[in-house]
Scaffold this motif. Structure first.
Motif, PDB file in Angstrom:
ATOM      1  N   ILE A 482      37.386  44.014  44.865  1.00 49.36           N
ATOM      2  CA  ILE A 482      36.522  45.128  45.249  1.00 49.36           C
ATOM      3  C   ILE A 482      36.549  45.416  46.744  1.00 49.36           C
ATOM      4  CG2 ILE A 482      34.982  44.881  43.281  1.00 49.36           C
ATOM      5  CD1 ILE A 482      32.975  43.530  45.220  1.00 49.36           C
ATOM      6  N   SER A 551      35.790  49.430  37.714  1.00 45.70           N
ATOM      7  CA  SER A 551      35.106  48.271  38.301  1.00 45.70           C
ATOM      8  C   SER A 551      33.609  48.548  38.282  1.00 45.70           C
ATOM      9  CB  SER A 551      35.543  48.053  39.753  1.00 45.70           C
ATOM     10  OG  SER A 551      36.942  47.966  39.872  1.00 45.70           O
ATOM     11  N   ILE A 553      29.952  46.820  39.934  1.00 47.79           N
ATOM     12  CA  ILE A 553      29.402  45.841  40.863  1.00 47.79           C
ATOM     13  C   ILE A 553      27.877  45.899  40.821  1.00 47.79           C
ATOM     14  CG2 ILE A 553      29.369  45.033  43.250  1.00 47.79           C
ATOM     15  CD1 ILE A 553      31.891  47.600  42.725  1.00 47.79           C
ATOM     16  N   VAL A 558      30.888  41.064  39.909  1.00 48.42           N
ATOM     17  CA  VAL A 558      31.790  42.199  39.710  1.00 48.42           C
ATOM     18  C   VAL A 558      32.664  41.974  38.489  1.00 48.42           C
ATOM     19  CG1 VAL A 558      33.464  41.170  41.322  1.00 48.42           C
ATOM     20  CG2 VAL A 558      33.620  43.593  40.750  1.00 48.42           C
TER      21      VAL A 558
END
Length: 597
Positions: A482, A551, A553, A558
């Motif tokens: 990330i 993705s 988070i 994550v």
């Protein structure tokens, strides 16, 4: 194919007269519509002329009489189709308010829905008009093209001329020799959306959108509709601002937004980035409001721009900017501020038509969009993408000063470009090309801020720095990490109450609601943007999409998923099914929203 060009020109006039919302027609507007639409008309004509051109070239070599029959069949096919598109576009615009495009294919299983507001008499008249005009167009095409075909049968020396014509057709199809190819927004030139639509060639719009068309409802389908809705409600995407932390000394600052090409957090030392690359930004991070855990929604400029300006999410395989029928109705910071009396403008040193950007910007509240054509020709190629950054930033400074002198509040957006591959910049401080390009942009930013501090505009100014996306740096970083989508979001200026760091996890899309919330401007229409400073922001989280991947988070960690293989490539610090569920929910819920626009 002059006949087709004349047909398109006449239909532009008919479209304008038939659909104009004004009682008094302006001849100047009609002329401007025709002039700005001409490149797209030429592109469309060239597309349609490819088969006749190929037949003529073939005839030169093989001298077959039956090839003329092939041309006649072609004319009998395209003529009614073109007339149907042109008349359909003209008639349906009053009801749809956008140019005919691939949306019409949604009605193939229920054609009556297309003409639900049209009377039977009107349909009968339109049918007669279509038949009559199709017949006339067939006759005109055959009459004008027959002499050309006969010359091909008699004179092989015309081959060279046809090769030259073919080259010209290719350039017209492409839209010239620039970096961007012909697209719907290429002909947009006004803040009046009707004039832009009048300039668009409907046949091109239909073909272009058809190539981009996808059945959105089939994308990212993980749950039943009810389950998806229930899941989304748990994410607490509140669009309200309640008891926010006050960051500014005024609710009506002049606002400058700088979209920094690719300058992710990996270059900014206070965010854990490499030391010494961006000394100016590093210093400014301690002087303004730093959102230290902000993440880009996407990995491409066209997607990140919409995320920033409209607070609208990005998708792994879709570019909303390339869907003008969708992007034109998005909320935007520019539109919200324009309604409050702000002058709005957009400055970019590259091709403003790239990825349909011009269409989106003019449709969503910008009074003026300036691209490379607004700069002297001597500087338009100072970078491979256009005008290099220090020239653009100097222009931005002058624009800020001019706007300040008018006394009217303003919102100016500036998009940089030099910190982009091939990383060639007029600056040589660092050995690595990427870091040196970022250092160059940082130097431009430092110079801008120092000049603004010395000008009276500073006292009521808010300058926002945010990148469109991150990039691959260090070289071994991938979407599984990330850090690649971690970006700086920094507010500075004379209106900042005091330096502070906001360490809540947030997204690029949250800028819109956060800014408007600080300005006490309603932002409920930004359905996917959250005010990070508000008491309603109770579940800090962020989503990032990339090619066939997503993705998610939050405070638990994550999760990064490859959507093609449905395999998690990152799940840290430990597996968490909620993160995956939340990512799937946001994708499904937001793409449904897009399909309904």
């Amino acid at each position: 194919m002059a006949v087709l060009l004349i047909t398109f020109t006449v239909m532009k006039i008919v479209f304008y007269v038939y659909n104009s919302p004004h009682s008094n027609f302006r001849i100047a507007d009609i002329i401007a519509v025709i002039a700005h639409g001409l490149p797209q008309d030429l592109s469309t004509v060239s597309y349609l002329a490819v088969l006749p051109w190929a037949v003529c070239v073939t005839t030169i070599w093989f001298q077959k009489k039956w090839l003329s029959a092939l041309l006649n069949i072609y004319y009998y096919i395209i003529s009614p189709l073109l007339v149907l598109i042109l008349i359909g576009d003209c008639v349906l615009y009053k009801f749809w308010q956008f140019k005919i495009d691939a949306t019409i294919f949604n009605y193939l299983d229920s054609p009556k829905d297309i003409v639900v507001n049209v009377s039977g008499l009107f349909l009968a008249a339109a049918t007669v008009a279509i038949i009559a005009l199709s017949t006339g167009l067939i006759f005109a095409l055959r009459k004008t093209c027959k002499p050309v075909f006969n010359k091909c049968r008699k004179k092989s020396k015309v081959l060279c001329a046809f090769v030259l014509v073919g080259g010209c057709m290719f350039l017209m199809i492409r839209g010239g020799v620039g970096r961007s190819t012909m697209n719907v927004g290429y002909v947009y030139y006004s803040s009046d959306q009707f004039l832009n639509h009048s300039a668009v060639n409907p046949a091109f719009s239909l073909i272009y959108s058809s190539l981009k068309y996808k059945n959105l409802e089939k994308l990212y389908h993980f749950y039943s509709a009810n389950e998806c809705k229930e899941n989304f409600e748990t994410l607490q995407f509140s669009t309200l601002t309640t008891e926010p932390d006050t960051l500014l000394t005024t609710t009506r600052p002049n606002v400058v937004l700088v979209l920094m090409e690719g300058l992710g957090a990996t270059f900014v030392e206070p965010l854990g980035g490499e030391k010494g690359v961006t000394p100016n930004l590093n210093k400014l991070c301690g002087e303004g409001v730093l959102f230290s855990h902000c993440y880009a929604n996407s990995y491409r400029t066209d997607r990140g721009t919409i995320c920033t300006l409209s607070g609208y999410p990005a998708f792994p395989d879709l570019s909303v900017m390339k869907m003008p029928e969708k992007s034109m109705d998005l909320p935007s910071i520019a539109r919200s501020l324009s309604k409050k009396g702000y002058a709005t403008s957009y400055l970019y040193g590259g091709d403003k038509n790239f990825t349909n950007a011009n269409s989106y910007l003019l449709s969503t509240g910008y009074d003026c969009v300036m691209g490379d054509e607004h700069f002297p020709s001597s500087v338009r190629h100072t970078h491979s993408w256009g005008v290099t950054d220090h020239i653009v930033i100097d222009t931005l400074y002058n624009q800020i000063c001019r706007q300040y002198s008018t006394g009217k509040p303003f919102f100016i957006t500036c998009q940089t470009l030099a910190s982009h591959e091939d990383w060639q910049v007029p600056y040589h401080r660092l050995d690595n090309k990427k870091t040196n390009a970022m250092a160059y942009l940082d130097n431009c930013i430092g110079n801008l801020v120092e000049k603004l501090r010395q000008h009276p505009v500073w006292d009521n100014l808010l300058v926002i720095f945010i990148p469109d996306h991150g990039i691959t740096y260090p070289e071994n970083i991938t979407e599984a990490d990330i850090k690649k989508c971690h970006i700086p979001l920094l507010w500075i200026g004379g209106t900042i109450k005091h330096a502070t760091e906001i360490n809540k996890i947030c997204n690029q899309t949250d800028l819109a609601a956060t800014l408007l919330g600080q300005m006490d401007i309603d932002h409920r229409q930004f359905e996917f943007s959250r005010d990070v400073t508000s008491k309603t922001y109770t579940y800090p989280c962020a989503i990032h999409t990339f090619g066939r991947g997503v993705s998610f988070i939050d405070s638990s960690g994550v999760s990064v998923e490859d959507l093609t293989s449905r395999r998690l490539i990152t799940d840290l610090p430990s597996p968490n099914a909620n993160r995956v569920r939340n990512a799937h929910t946001i994708l499904q819920f937001t793409v449904k929203d897009l399909s309904e626009k």
